[in-house]
Motif scaffolding. Structure first.
Motif, mmCIF file in Angstrom:
data_model
loop_
_atom_site.group_PDB
_atom_site.id
_atom_site.type_symbol
_atom_site.label_atom_id
_atom_site.label_comp_id
_atom_site.label_asym_id
_atom_site.label_seq_id
_atom_site.Cartn_x
_atom_site.Cartn_y
_atom_site.Cartn_z
ATOM 1 N N PRO A 172 126.776 116.392 -40.945
ATOM 2 C CA PRO A 172 126.273 115.509 -39.882
ATOM 3 C C PRO A 172 126.875 114.100 -39.959
ATOM 4 O O PRO A 172 126.965 113.503 -41.034
ATOM 5 C CB PRO A 172 124.768 115.454 -40.130
ATOM 6 C CG PRO A 172 124.454 116.467 -41.162
ATOM 7 C CD PRO A 172 125.713 116.896 -41.808
ATOM 8 N N LEU A 173 127.279 113.605 -38.797
ATOM 9 C CA LEU A 173 127.929 112.309 -38.697
ATOM 10 C C LEU A 173 126.871 111.246 -38.360
ATOM 11 O O LEU A 173 126.103 111.403 -37.414
ATOM 12 C CB LEU A 173 128.981 112.390 -37.586
ATOM 13 C CG LEU A 173 130.156 111.417 -37.586
ATOM 14 C CD1 LEU A 173 130.883 111.411 -38.917
ATOM 15 C CD2 LEU A 173 131.118 111.799 -36.461
ATOM 16 N N VAL A 174 126.869 110.170 -39.158
ATOM 17 C CA VAL A 174 125.864 109.118 -38.988
ATOM 18 C C VAL A 174 126.491 107.887 -38.346
ATOM 19 O O VAL A 174 127.502 107.375 -38.824
ATOM 20 C CB VAL A 174 125.263 108.719 -40.354
ATOM 21 C CG1 VAL A 174 124.300 107.539 -40.207
ATOM 22 C CG2 VAL A 174 124.552 109.906 -40.997
ATOM 23 N N GLY A 175 125.894 107.404 -37.256
ATOM 24 C CA GLY A 175 126.350 106.178 -36.614
ATOM 25 C C GLY A 175 125.306 105.084 -36.740
ATOM 26 O O GLY A 175 124.108 105.361 -36.719
ATOM 27 N N LEU A 176 125.778 103.856 -36.897
ATOM 28 C CA LEU A 176 124.863 102.714 -36.979
ATOM 29 C C LEU A 176 124.828 102.038 -35.610
ATOM 30 O O LEU A 176 125.869 101.590 -35.107
ATOM 31 C CB LEU A 176 125.376 101.738 -38.042
ATOM 32 C CG LEU A 176 124.555 100.477 -38.290
ATOM 33 C CD1 LEU A 176 123.173 100.808 -38.858
ATOM 34 C CD2 LEU A 176 125.300 99.529 -39.238
ATOM 35 N N LEU A 177 123.670 101.977 -34.978
ATOM 36 C CA LEU A 177 123.590 101.315 -33.671
ATOM 37 C C LEU A 177 123.928 99.840 -33.835
ATOM 38 O O LEU A 177 123.422 99.169 -34.726
ATOM 39 C CB LEU A 177 122.193 101.473 -33.054
ATOM 40 C CG LEU A 177 121.851 102.850 -32.494
ATOM 41 C CD1 LEU A 177 120.540 102.802 -31.713
ATOM 42 C CD2 LEU A 177 122.949 103.387 -31.594
ATOM 43 N N ASN A 178 124.811 99.358 -32.963
ATOM 44 C CA ASN A 178 125.251 97.969 -33.089
ATOM 45 C C ASN A 178 125.762 97.468 -31.737
ATOM 46 O O ASN A 178 125.937 98.237 -30.798
ATOM 47 C CB ASN A 178 126.334 97.872 -34.175
ATOM 48 C CG ASN A 178 126.391 96.492 -34.810
ATOM 49 O OD1 ASN A 178 125.949 95.489 -34.233
ATOM 50 N ND2 ASN A 178 126.939 96.426 -36.011
#
Lengths: 332, 332
Positions: A172-178
């Protein structure tokens, strides 16, 4: 067998739709047993002779409109909500499903079951509507108005295990909301978290993700603090609602013309796509047991999907897998 | 006459669409004069004999893909962007319109024109798409990743003046974006700001507004810090894009059937409703002069709408009206 505790009295349409939802789940999943907490005389007639259901009578109910759900959890020791959570604490069930008030569920998770040892925060994690043809987790959406970077790291680790075990995503690929894609964008929180995620062996980190990529990004997990996550989730809801109204108006414009039928079909499909019923419920990550918070307005189908979700999380053994990662931590 | 400075070289389609946009504005508004900053030989042929246009040659252009727009503003003293802003500082124009990079525009506002004396922060304030049949301002969407409550109060005062003078709303209603409607919800920032707004005579305060009410609330102005505002705005964009793709797919499904034509009509209307071109641009609030940041992808029509917006703000005398409120402040 997977043993699940059910708060039969929580939700806008409880106990009717909860009862029906459990009946549906009994038919859908042959490996689940239920402990149903609620007013016995209302529930029992619906499960006569059903060996996989045990009903535990509770005299008290936490109202959906309860002004102080946290206080109600503290005081309401015999409420269906608290009793269902206690079953998980006492290892009588591996998970609990409730459509009761969100704050009550979060409070019961904290006060009754408690966090996993070493886990610093609990987060609410729903699944975004499958608009872009892909399911994505968003967390935290409101269990904590503020979070620190080390909290976000743990939550990213937990969500990664969940996505792997329950959603079947291999890596699973994790993205940081920014507010921008380049590193260095955002607040100190985003910068610190970016650094932690980049270097963690348990997280497959993508980088920053902007709001406009919410439904197009390759990420499976979108990470942010509870204030931002809540604003983002409810903004999605607000836009979807406004678009729904827009489509409805167009339908009215067409009146009885031929296009009317086509439009109605599109409108119905759109509503189904955006509906939380298809997903089931939001997970509570970080608790020492599986907790699924079904939508307050859940009907039987939605509630059976929330049960499905809890079942998969139990079978995937996500809590134990998270404990192993925390155990690895040098400073725990 | 309203005198406006135009950065003729800023934007994805500059100078072509900027030139066309100014031509369109000349036809639409008889009371506006333009100072056009850019490469003279590219611009001059299009305005031969036009008395209301003066062209000022600039040899330098700040590129749309500029990696360090703030540095470029500091160094690029002869860029069309900086020169246009300098015209406002030197009172040769009352306002400036640029479709150049957002960060460059914000930097030039700060470094060249500067803030209104006593104004503590500058904010970027776009108008939300008119999905719910009402125009609403959203601020800040990214000039400041973090803001304090006293900053938000000043920005609410400024936005109220703007909504009154430019949008013609008699008593603009201000909502504070928050994760719940009841007072006491949210972070310390929201609680402090709630208190300030409630007691300010210059603000008609509604209370907290959740994300799901973005397009249904009675509020004319939606207030939050720049990180949250940016996430909310771009989430709207993301959902709209996903819905657009959804509608497009449905159109393809209909193929050459009769419903196809109806769907295409709805899709086009939806795209127009969500398009930033209809609105013009985002305002910069708090600067000692009118600054409108047109969308980077502006075509002639969109740019002429950004000019329209700057013209109304100049005619409404919003900066002077804000100065009066700040002058009233006891501690300034």
């Amino acid at each position: 067998m997977v043993k699940l505790a059910i708060d039969a009295m929580g939700g806008d349409h409880a106990p009717r739709e909860i009862i029906k939802g459990v009946q549906l789940a009994l038919a859908r999943f042959s490996d689940v047993e239920f402990l149903l907490f609620g007013v016995e005389k209302e529930i029992a007639p619906h499960f006569a002779g059903e060996e996989r259901v045990k009903i535990i009578h509770c005299s008290d109910v936490i109202d959906m409109g309860e002004q102080d759900p946290i206080g109600a959890v503290r005081k309401g020791k015999d409420s269906s909500l608290v009793r269902a959570f206690r079953a998980v604490r006492d290892k009588e069930a591996s998970g609990v499903v409730s459509a009761g008030p969100t704050q009550g569920v979060v409070a019961a998770a904290h006060l009754v079951i408690r966090r996993i040892r070493g886990m610093k925060r609990v987060a609410i994690c729903p699944t975004l509507p499958e608009l872009g043809g892909k399911r994505r987790l968003l967390l935290d959406v409101g269990a904590n108005t503020e979070l620190r970077s080390e909290h976000l790291l743990q939550l990213a680790q937990f969500a990664s295990i969940y996505a792997r075990e329950v959603m079947g995503v291999e890596n699973p690929l994790v993205g940081l909301l920014n507010i921008g894609t380049e590193p260095g964008k955002g607040r100190e929180l985003e910068n610190e978290t970016h650094e932690l995620l980049k270097n963690d062996p348990n997280v497959n980190f993508y980088g920053n993700v902007e709001g406009k990529e919410l439904f197009t990004t390759d990420c499976d997990i979108l990470l942010t603090d509870g204030f931002t996550g809540n604003m983002v989730l409810k903004t999605c809801e607000g836009v979807a609602r406004a678009v729904g109204n827009f489509l409805k108006e167009e339908i009215n414009t067409f009146g009885k013309k031929i296009g009317y039928l086509f439009m109605r079909k599109v409108f119905k499909k759109f509503k189904k796509t955006m509906s939380p019923d298809e997903i089931g419920g939001a997970n509570l990550f970080g608790v020492d047991g599986i907790v699924v918070k079904a939508h307050g307005s859940s009907d039987a189908y939605a509630f059976s999907n929330a049960i499905r979700q809890a079942r998969l999380a139990v079978l995937g053994d996500v809590v134990e897998k998270m404990k192993k990662i925390i155990g690895d931590g040098s400073d725990e």
